[in-house]
Design a protein around this motif. Structure first.
Motif, PDB file in Angstrom:
ATOM      1  N   PRO A   6      12.423  47.577  29.885  1.00 40.48           N
ATOM      2  CA  PRO A   6      11.046  47.581  30.375  1.00 40.48           C
ATOM      3  C   PRO A   6      10.354  46.236  30.378  1.00 40.48           C
ATOM      4  O   PRO A   6       9.363  46.063  31.078  1.00 40.48           O
ATOM      5  N   CYS A   7      10.852  45.265  29.609  1.00 40.14           N
ATOM      6  CA  CYS A   7      10.209  43.958  29.637  1.00 40.14           C
ATOM      7  C   CYS A   7      10.750  43.079  30.756  1.00 40.14           C
ATOM      8  O   CYS A   7      10.215  42.007  31.015  1.00 40.14           O
ATOM      9  N   LEU A  76      -1.063  33.606  26.965  1.00 38.37           N
ATOM     10  CA  LEU A  76      -0.802  33.072  28.307  1.00 38.37           C
ATOM     11  C   LEU A  76       0.059  34.026  29.126  1.00 38.37           C
ATOM     12  O   LEU A  76      -0.164  34.193  30.334  1.00 38.37           O
ATOM     13  N   MET A  77       1.037  34.659  28.491  1.00 39.92           N
ATOM     14  CA  MET A  77       1.859  35.629  29.197  1.00 39.92           C
ATOM     15  C   MET A  77       1.037  36.841  29.627  1.00 39.92           C
ATOM     16  O   MET A  77       1.242  37.408  30.707  1.00 39.92           O
ATOM     17  N   THR A  78       0.095  37.258  28.795  1.00 37.73           N
ATOM     18  CA  THR A  78      -0.787  38.376  29.156  1.00 37.73           C
ATOM     19  C   THR A  78      -1.599  38.033  30.397  1.00 37.73           C
ATOM     20  O   THR A  78      -1.711  38.846  31.333  1.00 37.73           O
ATOM     21  N   MET A  79      -2.157  36.836  30.426  1.00 35.44           N
ATOM     22  CA  MET A  79      -2.943  36.420  31.576  1.00 35.44           C
ATOM     23  C   MET A  79      -2.066  36.289  32.817  1.00 35.44           C
ATOM     24  O   MET A  79      -2.488  36.627  33.933  1.00 35.44           O
ATOM     25  N   THR A 188       2.603  49.011  50.592  1.00 39.10           N
ATOM     26  CA  THR A 188       2.389  50.060  49.592  1.00 39.10           C
ATOM     27  C   THR A 188       3.248  49.818  48.362  1.00 39.10           C
ATOM     28  O   THR A 188       2.788  49.958  47.223  1.00 39.10           O
ATOM     29  N   LEU A 189       4.516  49.450  48.600  1.00 40.42           N
ATOM     30  CA  LEU A 189       5.416  49.181  47.478  1.00 40.42           C
ATOM     31  C   LEU A 189       4.928  47.996  46.663  1.00 40.42           C
ATOM     32  O   LEU A 189       4.961  48.010  45.425  1.00 40.42           O
ATOM     33  N   LYS A 190       4.458  46.959  47.354  1.00 42.98           N
ATOM     34  CA  LYS A 190       3.951  45.779  46.651  1.00 42.98           C
ATOM     35  C   LYS A 190       2.784  46.152  45.744  1.00 42.98           C
ATOM     36  O   LYS A 190       2.718  45.727  44.579  1.00 42.98           O
ATOM     37  N   GLN A 191       1.863  46.961  46.253  1.00 38.37           N
ATOM     38  CA  GLN A 191       0.718  47.363  45.436  1.00 38.37           C
ATOM     39  C   GLN A 191       1.150  48.243  44.278  1.00 38.37           C
ATOM     40  O   GLN A 191       0.605  48.145  43.173  1.00 38.37           O
ATOM     41  N   ALA A 192       2.139  49.118  44.504  1.00 40.46           N
ATOM     42  CA  ALA A 192       2.618  49.979  43.418  1.00 40.46           C
ATOM     43  C   ALA A 192       3.231  49.153  42.297  1.00 40.46           C
ATOM     44  O   ALA A 192       3.122  49.512  41.116  1.00 40.46           O
ATOM     45  N   PHE A 193       3.872  48.036  42.646  1.00 36.75           N
ATOM     46  CA  PHE A 193       4.485  47.183  41.626  1.00 36.75           C
ATOM     47  C   PHE A 193       3.437  46.507  40.737  1.00 36.75           C
ATOM     48  O   PHE A 193       3.786  45.940  39.697  1.00 36.75           O
ATOM     49  N   ALA A 194       2.173  46.555  41.121  1.00 36.26           N
ATOM     50  CA  ALA A 194       1.125  45.954  40.291  1.00 36.26           C
ATOM     51  C   ALA A 194       0.978  46.692  38.966  1.00 36.26           C
ATOM     52  O   ALA A 194       0.667  46.078  37.936  1.00 36.26           O
ATOM     53  N   PHE A 195       1.227  47.995  38.974  1.00 33.97           N
ATOM     54  CA  PHE A 195       0.933  48.784  37.779  1.00 33.97           C
ATOM     55  C   PHE A 195       1.926  48.553  36.643  1.00 33.97           C
ATOM     56  O   PHE A 195       1.510  48.537  35.470  1.00 33.97           O
ATOM     57  N   THR A 200       2.640  46.001  31.342  1.00 35.87           N
ATOM     58  CA  THR A 200       3.192  44.928  30.513  1.00 35.87           C
ATOM     59  C   THR A 200       2.066  44.141  29.843  1.00 35.87           C
ATOM     60  O   THR A 200       2.164  43.767  28.667  1.00 35.87           O
ATOM     61  N   ALA A 201       0.984  43.887  30.587  1.00 36.81           N
ATOM     62  CA  ALA A 201      -0.155  43.170  30.014  1.00 36.81           C
ATOM     63  C   ALA A 201      -0.778  43.965  28.864  1.00 36.81           C
ATOM     64  O   ALA A 201      -1.157  43.387  27.832  1.00 36.81           O
ATOM     65  N   ILE A 202      -0.869  45.282  29.019  1.00 34.00           N
ATOM     66  CA  ILE A 202      -1.419  46.121  27.945  1.00 34.00           C
ATOM     67  C   ILE A 202      -0.553  46.013  26.694  1.00 34.00           C
ATOM     68  O   ILE A 202      -1.064  45.883  25.565  1.00 34.00           O
ATOM     69  N   TRP A 203       0.768  46.075  26.884  1.00 33.99           N
ATOM     70  CA  TRP A 203       1.669  45.938  25.740  1.00 33.99           C
ATOM     71  C   TRP A 203       1.493  44.587  25.064  1.00 33.99           C
ATOM     72  O   TRP A 203       1.452  44.492  23.828  1.00 33.99           O
TER      73      TRP A 203
END
Length: 405
Positions: A6-7, A76-79, A188-195, A200-203
């Motif tokens: 997942p990372c 920095l990785m979160t940002m 659509t796929l590109k936008q779905a990959f945002a989540f 990852t940012a939340i983690w």
């Protein structure tokens, strides 16, 4: 297997989208960028390994994934991942900035697409380190005991293994022909990959909180807010609609917001670490049995009393560690088994840099977490358990104590 962790997968999902975009340009561009992606993986693996070996030669007690022990690096990785998510959602489009490295790896200009492919490989390697231990912990431990040439050879093999599936996909025309035709589905796929990027940012925010404090997390969130403001300014006042003066003003404001966000996040990284006592009490509440904090003296004292000792080498940024803790170590069956065998539980938290824990890992031939060590009560050699745990593994190991203690 590492590519599916997942990372790593959120970054590589962008590469898959890039393959679909390159298919329209022809196989030549796709093959070139596939090779550059592999080169990015190899070069960044060499840089990380070289830095680790250099610091080790200088006397620093560090291990694989050492950069994740730095709150500044985590901030920095979160940002970066938050910015990638905003970019994938279309909040801003920037051709050559840092956020474009991850969020739009392939640009419309053929000359910069190769750079994007190379940087995708770099980013994938950097974020892969917390996922290496379940599959490569022993290999990394051996590598760090070899000469520099031998260690770099092992790291090279790891990099080749990680990059090979994508290089093969880019080089095989038969596989390219199976890609669907470019179209609206790509947006659509590109936008779905945002989540996955936001996940990852939340983690990473959670990891940051484990390393610093709630005040530090507040600073990091404020930094993300300023990053969002910068993205909004760029999107709201897009370049084609602006005069030279308006462009200068809006981009200055956006740059100031971005710099301010990074500065605020770095300030948060300097926040005093959260008290370990609170973490220990949380573990105790969830596990039903108190865990002692690691020190070599604690382990030696318990073994001198004839007690079996179970040591959990873990870190907040280690996903496998967290899964093992919640799905195996914290279960009622395992805790009852520990109680029946009078096993002392010790947790070696490697979330932040700790030379004593690093030295202990090295003594077991490991350079990263998770590592699980069971000391029997009779003074015999310790037993190392697999990195990916099951209840049966723990119960079988504890069952052997009765015949050997």
């Amino acid at each position: 297997l590492l590519n599916l962790m997942p990372c790593v997968f959120p970054v590589l999902s962008v590469k898959v989208l890039g393959f679909a975009q390159e298919a329209e340009e022809g196989t030549g561009a796709m093959q070139r960028n596939g090779l550059l992606f592999g080169a990015g993986v190899l070069v960044s693996m060499w840089v990380l390994a070289g830095g680790l070996l250099g610091l080790r030669a200088a006397g620093s007690q560090i291990g694989w994934g050492f950069q994740l022990q730095s709150p500044i690096f985590i901030a920095l990785m979160t940002m970066l991942f938050f910015g990638i998510g905003l970019n994938l959602l279309g909040a801003f489009e920037v051709g050559t900035t840092l956020m474009n490295w991850g969020g739009r790896m392939q640009t419309n200009a053929s000359g910069s697409g190769g750079t994007g492919a190379f940087l995708t490989g770099v980013l994938a390697t950097v974020v892969a380190t917390p996922c290496t231990a379940p599959f490569m912990g022993a290999a990394l431990g051996v590598a760090l005991t070899l000469s520099a040439a031998g260690a770099l050879l092992i790291f090279t093999a790891l990099g080749v293994g990680m990059a090979t599936p994508y290089v093969v996909l880019s080089m095989t025309p038969a596989l390219l022909d199976r890609l669907p035709e470019p179209g609206a589905w790509m947006e659509t796929l590109k936008q779905a990959f945002a989540f996955p990027m936001f996940a990852t940012a939340i983690w990473l925010v959670w990891v940051f909180g484990q390393q610093t404090s709630t005040g530090g997390v507040a600073f990091l969130l404020a930094g993300l807010l300023l990053l969002g403001v910068a993205a909004w300014i760029v999107h709201r006042w897009s370049a084609p609609q602006l005069s030279r003066t308006a462009m200068l003003v809006t981009r200055t404001l956006a740059g100031a917001a971005l710099i301010g966000g990074v500065a605020v996040a770095i300030i948060g990284a300097g926040s005093a670490p959260a008290e370990r006592a609170s973490a220990a009490s949380t573990d105790s509440a969830t596990a039903g049995k108190a865990w002692r904090s690691y020190s070599s003296k604690t382990v030696e004292s318990l073994r001198a009393k004839g007690r079996p000792v179970f040591v959990d080498f873990t870190a907040a940024w280690c996903l496998t560690c967290q899964v093992n803790k919640r799905r195996v170590l914290s279960t009622e069956a395992i805790q009852n088994a520990f109680d029946e065998k009078n096993v002392a539980l010790v947790r070696a938290d490697w979330t932040n840099r700790d030379p004593e824990i690093t030295k202990a890992l090295q003594s077991h031939g490991r350079s990263g977490v998770p590592v699980y060590v069971l000391y029997e009560g009779n003074g015999s050699e310790p037993r190392l358990l697999p990195e990916v745990l099951t209840e049966d593994m723990i119960l079988n190991a504890l069952g052997d104590l009765s015949s050997s203690s």
